[in-house]
Design a protein around this motif. Structure first.
Motif, short mmCIF file in Angstrom:
data_model
loop_
_atom_site.label_atom_id
_atom_site.label_comp_id
_atom_site.label_asym_id
_atom_site.label_seq_id
_atom_site.Cartn_x
_atom_site.Cartn_y
_atom_site.Cartn_z
N VAL A 178 0.88 -1.17 0.00
CA VAL A 178 0.00 0.00 0.00
C VAL A 178 0.91 1.22 0.00
O VAL A 178 1.69 1.43 0.94
CB VAL A 178 -0.93 0.01 1.22
N ALA A 179 0.84 2.01 -1.07
CA ALA A 179 1.81 3.08 -1.29
C ALA A 179 1.15 4.45 -1.32
O ALA A 179 0.03 4.60 -1.82
CB ALA A 179 2.56 2.83 -2.61
N TYR A 221 -5.96 -2.62 4.89
CA TYR A 221 -5.83 -3.71 3.92
C TYR A 221 -5.41 -5.01 4.59
O TYR A 221 -5.85 -6.09 4.19
CB TYR A 221 -4.85 -3.33 2.80
N SER A 222 -4.55 -4.93 5.60
CA SER A 222 -4.20 -6.14 6.34
C SER A 222 -5.44 -6.74 7.01
O SER A 222 -5.60 -7.96 7.06
CB SER A 222 -3.14 -5.83 7.41
N ASP A 223 -6.32 -5.87 7.51
CA ASP A 223 -7.54 -6.35 8.16
C ASP A 223 -8.54 -6.89 7.13
O ASP A 223 -9.29 -7.83 7.42
CB ASP A 223 -8.19 -5.23 8.97
N ALA A 239 -0.28 -6.27 4.63
CA ALA A 239 0.12 -5.17 3.77
C ALA A 239 1.34 -4.43 4.33
O ALA A 239 1.49 -4.29 5.54
CB ALA A 239 -1.04 -4.20 3.58
N ILE A 240 2.19 -3.98 3.42
CA ILE A 240 3.43 -3.29 3.78
C ILE A 240 3.31 -1.82 3.39
O ILE A 240 3.03 -1.50 2.23
CB ILE A 240 4.63 -3.90 3.05
N GLU A 264 -13.87 -2.97 -1.12
CA GLU A 264 -14.33 -2.88 -2.51
C GLU A 264 -13.19 -3.15 -3.48
O GLU A 264 -13.37 -3.83 -4.49
CB GLU A 264 -14.93 -1.50 -2.76
N VAL A 265 -12.00 -2.63 -3.18
CA VAL A 265 -10.84 -2.85 -4.04
C VAL A 265 -10.52 -4.34 -4.14
O VAL A 265 -10.19 -4.87 -5.22
CB VAL A 265 -9.62 -2.08 -3.53
N LEU A 266 -10.66 -5.05 -3.02
CA LEU A 266 -10.27 -6.45 -2.99
C LEU A 266 -11.30 -7.39 -3.60
O LEU A 266 -11.11 -8.60 -3.61
CB LEU A 266 -9.95 -6.87 -1.55
N LYS A 267 -12.36 -6.83 -4.14
CA LYS A 267 -13.30 -7.64 -4.92
C LYS A 267 -12.87 -7.74 -6.38
O LYS A 267 -13.43 -8.52 -7.15
CB LYS A 267 -14.71 -7.05 -4.83
N LEU A 268 -11.87 -6.93 -6.77
CA LEU A 268 -11.40 -6.95 -8.15
C LEU A 268 -10.82 -8.30 -8.52
O LEU A 268 -10.30 -9.03 -7.68
CB LEU A 268 -10.35 -5.85 -8.36
N ASP A 269 -10.91 -8.64 -9.79
CA ASP A 269 -10.36 -9.88 -10.34
C ASP A 269 -9.28 -9.54 -11.37
O ASP A 269 -9.59 -8.98 -12.41
CB ASP A 269 -11.48 -10.68 -11.00
#
Length: 367
Positions: free
Chosen positions: A121-122, A154-156, A163-164, A353-358
């Motif tokens: 995560v930047a 994001y880690s959660d 996430a770093i 929502e982002v992590l639902k992407l494929d």
């Protein structure tokens, strides 16, 4: 006389027995001493190898909270089987990769790199400009505090990929003036790069050095950064749209980078990893139009360099998600990245929502 010899014989037997016991005791002591020496030597080996192992993992991911649930448990059966409607954009919604997998279908990763097990995560930008991203909007310590909170989310959201926190620092800045070198760019000062390199190191974070090219080549600009790329926690990113041809101006004309030129950077970084005995590195390539990266098929990850294609356009979420599908999922390199604009996206997508992407993005950067 007979009693005298008998007493003498008993005395000799006692002496021999005592010598035998002494030898046995000495032998036991030597055995114990040898065993202890072996343990001490093992401890010494561990002590001497430990710093090297630490140097191979120069970061600290944000640990998921105790109540964080696996990604699969937070999504419906339909979401587990299908990509979001807006990402499919009218096409088949069947997922190409299982939920949680970041490696794009049909690609492999032969490295020991970060993206296999972690997510980056930047925060993106340049410290002397408020218009180029969040780095210029906040003081370093406040920036890092906010970045860690965003990374924790994001880690959660996906505990399987802790996430770093990562700083993406623009190091060569495209400009409309040709400048003294006639190549339409200038460099961020060494002192600024050093400051953010130290900020990343002090916070167990990563540093990604971004180049904007102007009329220069990607390989030349990355070589300008070799001093910092030799650090184990530093990686590289290429902003392709700022690379223009003769007669064009960055910021006026939309530029592009050929995949063969990206591959020169990948191979240069790969060689640097081998020569300097560094941890495997990442090359991030930004794209938000078809034209920005040409001949993408020429980009090939190596055994010690992971490559991520980052979709970095802004706007409404439906358009962004469908273009992620087009540029990342359907035209794969290895891993996907997704950029979020705090001030321009409508709405700003949540980590869930982002992590639902494929496929799931391996890198999310914020501008």
């Amino acid at each position: 006389m007979r009693n005298f010899y008998l007493l003498l014989l008993i005395a000799l037997v006692a002496i021999i027995s005592a010598c035998s016991d002494s030898t046995a005791t000495s032998s036991n002591k030597d055995d114990k001493k040898s065993e202890q020496q072996a343990l001490n030597e093992e401890d010494t080996r561990e002590a001497t190898t430990q710093p090297e192992e630490e140097s191979q993992q120069p970061f600290e991911p944000m640990k998921p909270s105790e109540n964080a649930k696996p990604l699969e448990e937070t999504m419906s059966k339909e979401e587990l089987a299908k990509m979001p409607v807006v990402e499919a954009h009218g096409a088949d919604r069947t997922r190409s990769t299982p939920v949680g997998q970041t490696l794009i279908e049909g690609t492999t990763d032969q490295t020991d790199g970060l993206l296999k097990n972690y997510r980056l995560v930047a925060y993106y930008g340049q410290p002397n400009s408020t218009k180029m991203g969040i780095l210029g909007e906040m003081e370093p310590d406040a920036l890092m505090s906010k970045l860690k909170k965003q990374t924790q989310a994001y880690s959660d959201a996906d505990p399987s990929h802790p996430a770093i926190p990562t700083i993406e620092l623009i190091t060569t800045i495209a400009q409309r003036d040709p400048g003294p070198n006639g190549l339409y760019y200038h460099m961020t000062s060494e002192s600024d790069i050093d400051e953010y390199a130290k900020l990343a190191k002090d916070n167990n974070a990563l540093l990604m050095l971004d180049v904007q090219l102007g009329r220069d080549t990607a390989l030349h600009q990355v070589k300008l950064l070799e001093k910092w790329l030799k650090l184990p926690y530093v990686h590289v990113a290429i902003d392709t749209e700022f690379h223009v041809d003769e007669g064009q101006t960055p910021g006026v004309d939309l530029g592009s980078v050929d995949g063969a030129e990206v591959q020169e950077v990948v191979e240069y970084v790969s060689n640097l990893v081998e020569e300097q005995n560094l941890p495997d590195k990442i090359v991030l390539v930004h794209q938000f139009t078809d034209h920005a990266v040409t001949n993408k098929q020429k980009i090939k990850p190596t055994d010690n360099v992971e490559v991520a294609l980052n979709f970095d356009g802004y706007g409404d979420y439906a358009t962004k998600m469908s273009l992620y599908r087009k540029f990342v999922r359907n035209d794969p390199v290895q891993y996907g990245g997704f950029k979020i604009f705090y001030n321009k996206d409508k709405p700003v997508l949540s980590p869930e929502e982002v992590l639902k992407l494929d496929p799931n993005p391996a890198i999310i950067n914020y501008q």
